[in-house]
Motif scaffolding. Structure first.
Motif, PDB file in Angstrom:
ATOM      1  N   THR A   1      -8.743  50.773 -23.653  1.00 32.25           N
ATOM      2  CA  THR A   1      -7.252  50.413 -22.964  1.00 32.25           C
ATOM      3  C   THR A   1      -7.160  48.936 -23.510  1.00 32.25           C
ATOM      4  O   THR A   1      -5.825  48.634 -23.511  1.00 32.25           O
ATOM      5  CB  THR A   1      -7.380  50.517 -21.588  1.00 32.25           C
TER       6      THR A   1
ATOM      7  N   LEU B   1      -3.588  47.856 -25.363  1.00 36.82           N
ATOM      8  CA  LEU B   1      -2.598  46.766 -24.742  1.00 36.82           C
ATOM      9  C   LEU B   1      -2.421  45.540 -25.816  1.00 36.82           C
ATOM     10  O   LEU B   1      -1.435  45.196 -25.931  1.00 36.82           O
ATOM     11  CB  LEU B   1      -3.045  46.214 -23.307  1.00 36.82           C
TER      12      LEU B   1
ATOM     13  N   SER C   1       0.719  44.437 -28.026  1.00 36.39           N
ATOM     14  CA  SER C   1       1.117  43.139 -27.978  1.00 36.39           C
ATOM     15  C   SER C   1       1.557  42.687 -29.320  1.00 36.39           C
ATOM     16  O   SER C   1       2.641  41.964 -29.717  1.00 36.39           O
ATOM     17  CB  SER C   1       0.554  42.515 -27.003  1.00 36.39           C
TER      18      SER C   1
ATOM     19  N   TRP D   1       5.477  41.459 -24.454  1.00 38.21           N
ATOM     20  CA  TRP D   1       5.297  42.225 -23.373  1.00 38.21           C
ATOM     21  C   TRP D   1       6.598  42.320 -22.734  1.00 38.21           C
ATOM     22  O   TRP D   1       7.448  41.403 -22.592  1.00 38.21           O
ATOM     23  CB  TRP D   1       4.347  41.523 -22.549  1.00 38.21           C
TER      24      TRP D   1
ATOM     25  N   TRP E   1       8.289  44.533 -19.011  1.00 38.79           N
ATOM     26  CA  TRP E   1       7.791  45.496 -18.119  1.00 38.79           C
ATOM     27  C   TRP E   1       8.396  46.665 -18.008  1.00 38.79           C
ATOM     28  O   TRP E   1       9.040  46.982 -17.033  1.00 38.79           O
ATOM     29  CB  TRP E   1       7.890  44.825 -16.751  1.00 38.79           C
TER      30      TRP E   1
ATOM     31  N   THR F   1       3.998  49.333 -18.357  1.00 43.23           N
ATOM     32  CA  THR F   1       3.478  49.148 -17.000  1.00 43.23           C
ATOM     33  C   THR F   1       2.345  50.027 -16.528  1.00 43.23           C
ATOM     34  O   THR F   1       1.400  49.587 -15.994  1.00 43.23           O
ATOM     35  CB  THR F   1       4.609  48.981 -15.942  1.00 43.23           C
TER      36      THR F   1
ATOM     37  N   LEU G   1      -0.909  49.517 -18.109  1.00 43.24           N
ATOM     38  CA  LEU G   1      -1.529  48.284 -17.629  1.00 43.24           C
ATOM     39  C   LEU G   1      -2.319  48.844 -16.304  1.00 43.24           C
ATOM     40  O   LEU G   1      -3.321  48.348 -15.826  1.00 43.24           O
ATOM     41  CB  LEU G   1      -0.572  47.070 -17.057  1.00 43.24           C
TER      42      LEU G   1
ATOM     43  N   PHE H   1      -5.443  50.480 -16.996  1.00 39.89           N
ATOM     44  CA  PHE H   1      -6.518  49.347 -17.366  1.00 39.89           C
ATOM     45  C   PHE H   1      -6.951  49.145 -15.921  1.00 39.89           C
ATOM     46  O   PHE H   1      -8.104  48.673 -15.762  1.00 39.89           O
ATOM     47  CB  PHE H   1      -5.737  48.272 -17.863  1.00 39.89           C
TER      48      PHE H   1
END
Lengths: 257, 46, 163
Positions: A116, A120, A124, A135, A137, A142, A145, A148
């Protein structure tokens, strides 16, 4: 008949024996299949990634940055599949009390968290040059995340109790509660408007990706899946041996005292 | 290649994490195997 | 009923209940998950009191104007959702993928004249991936990237049966 002795044991006793079963059989079997799984993983992933990095065409608008896809997309798939396997292990621990399920859950979580994290960070690194932001949201980012943090929560929770059995149980409940996040990740790009684009590969329609890019992606994803399995299996073997070491050390202390 | 730093960082990080996991699992297994060989009366655990 | 089955029902029931509850919560708060407001919804959804929000849509063909505000690169373009469109002005460097026909998400505020003053512009790419020569082929068949995404994948990416 040799079996009479074991079958005539009371139920409680067999459960105990089951739980602390001789790990030899699992270790022998897994020791046989681990090297081929690892070898297949290394071969497929190497071919897929080298193909994607050097030989696959660039994208008409993203140019070479599209090559980040060959690590990002398999990592993203495995982040979700890893969590699904964590939930399966947790369910078989809670329902069937399978002796290996707790150890499997404990060993799946860090590998899933690592994949994960790869998803991510590579996302990015892809987003900055293409979208213009490291990033945002949006619902997809989200929810990944959150995935994660679910992994991290599981890692922390199973180690938070003095009695490992209670830790396993708490971790299993967390893992099952977190399963609702998986459809949210999958459908986030359809339920809400997001910066992340919808899926290119679906079960229902033609892939919106040229075959010359689809092939290396498929190989990288397949190699990644074998790699994930090999890592979990290797860690599970170590965990089984460590549990036996603990049990033997405890027994030695008891008989020595 | 355009955007080379981003591509190199992605592949480098992925390789590093997977290698770190793989070497970690391998070391853990061999440590446990050595220890088990010393104390296991049954032996024969590979 | 065996205890195993009881546990199975309990675990399954909990997961099911939790899923239903989550879906209901998301249905109730659907709009909070949205990243951006589309032009036709500005009047209904966008914050009124000059607060910043994200505007999303497609850059309209032929609407991009590059201006020069002193030394700063300035652009003006229209963002459309197919129903309504909104004029956006932006001072700064645009992302590489920005062009007419591309999806964009801009963060900014409504000015007094009703136009949108962006402080950040992000490019959104679609789910189509193809090499440059394939895109050229599609352009020959009449696709104009400045008008929007390529035609449905089944038209250009379906496995060809030869013979």
């Amino acid at each position: 008949m040799g079996a009479v002795n074991t079958t005539s044991l009371p139920a409680g006793n067999t459960r105990n024996l089951h739980r602390f079963a001789n790990p030899g059989q699992f270790l022998r079997l897994s020791g046989k299949i681990l090297p081929p799984i690892a070898a297949i993983s290394i071969i497929l992933a190497s071919v897929g990634l080298i193909w994607g990095l050097f030989f696959a065409p660039s994208d008409w608008q993203q140019h070479d940055a599209v090559r980040i896809m060959y690590v990002h997309v398999p990592a993203a798939w495995l982040a979700s599949f890893g969590y699904f396997s964590l939930a399966l292990a947790s369910a078989s621990s809670l329902i069937w009390r399978h002796p290996l399920a707790d150890l499997a859950a404990v060993e799946i979580a860090p590998v899933g968290a690592a994949f994960t994290a790869i998803c991510l960070v590579t996302g990015s690194l892809w987003g900055k040059p293409m979208w213009g932001a490291w990033w945002v949201w949006d619902a997809r980012m989200t929810s990944v995340l959150v995935l994660f943090f679910l992994y991290l929560g599981h890692i922390a929770l199973v180690r938070a109790f003095d009695d490992p059995q209670r830790g396993y149980r708490a971790g299993a409940i967390l893992a099952l509660v977190g399963v609702v996040n998986l459809p949210i990740i999958k459908f986030s790009v359809e339920w809400w408007n997001t910066l992340h684009q919808p899926a290119s590969i679906t079960l229902t329609g033609a892939p919106t990706m040229a075959p010359s890019m689809l092939w290396p992606l498929a190989l990288a994803a397949l190699g990644g899946s074998f790699g994930f399995s090999a890592l979990v299996l290797a860690r599970l073997r170590a965990a089984v041996m460590e549990r036996r070491i603990r049990a033997l050390t405890l027994a030695q202390i008891r008989t020595g005292a | 290649m355009t955007h080379l730093p981003y591509i190199a960082a992605s592949y480098g990080l992925t390789l590093a994490v997977v290698l770190w996991l793989g070497i970690g699992a391998w070391q853990r297994t061999s440590r446990a195997r050595v220890k088990l060989a010393q104390i296991d009366p049954r032996g024969d655990v590979r | 009923m065996k205890r195993k089955h009881q546990r199975m029902l309990l675990v399954g029931g909990c997961v099911l209940g939790l899923s239903v509850a989550t879906i209901l919560v998301f249905q109730a708060f659907r709009s909070t998950g949205e990243l951006f407001v589309i032009p036709s919804k500005i009047a209904a959804v966008a914050p009124k009191n000059g607060r910043a929000f994200r505007l999303g849509g497609m850059v309209e063909q032929g609407s991009l104007q590059r201006l020069q505000d002193g030394t700063h690169p300035t652009v003006s373009f229209r963002v459309s959702d197919g129903i309504a469109s909104e004029t956006v002005t932006y001072v700064g460097i645009l992302p590489d993928l920005f062009r007419e026909g591309q999806g964009v998400v801009a963060l900014g505020k409504l000015a007094s004249d009703g136009s949108f003053v962006a402080q950040e512009v992000l490019a959104k790419h679609d789910e189509n991936y193809m090499p440059p020569d394939m895109a050229d082929e599609l352009k020959k068949t009449g696709w104009n990237p400045n008008k929007g995404s390529p035609p449905a994948a089944a038209l250009w990416n379906a496995p060809k049966v030869s013979g």
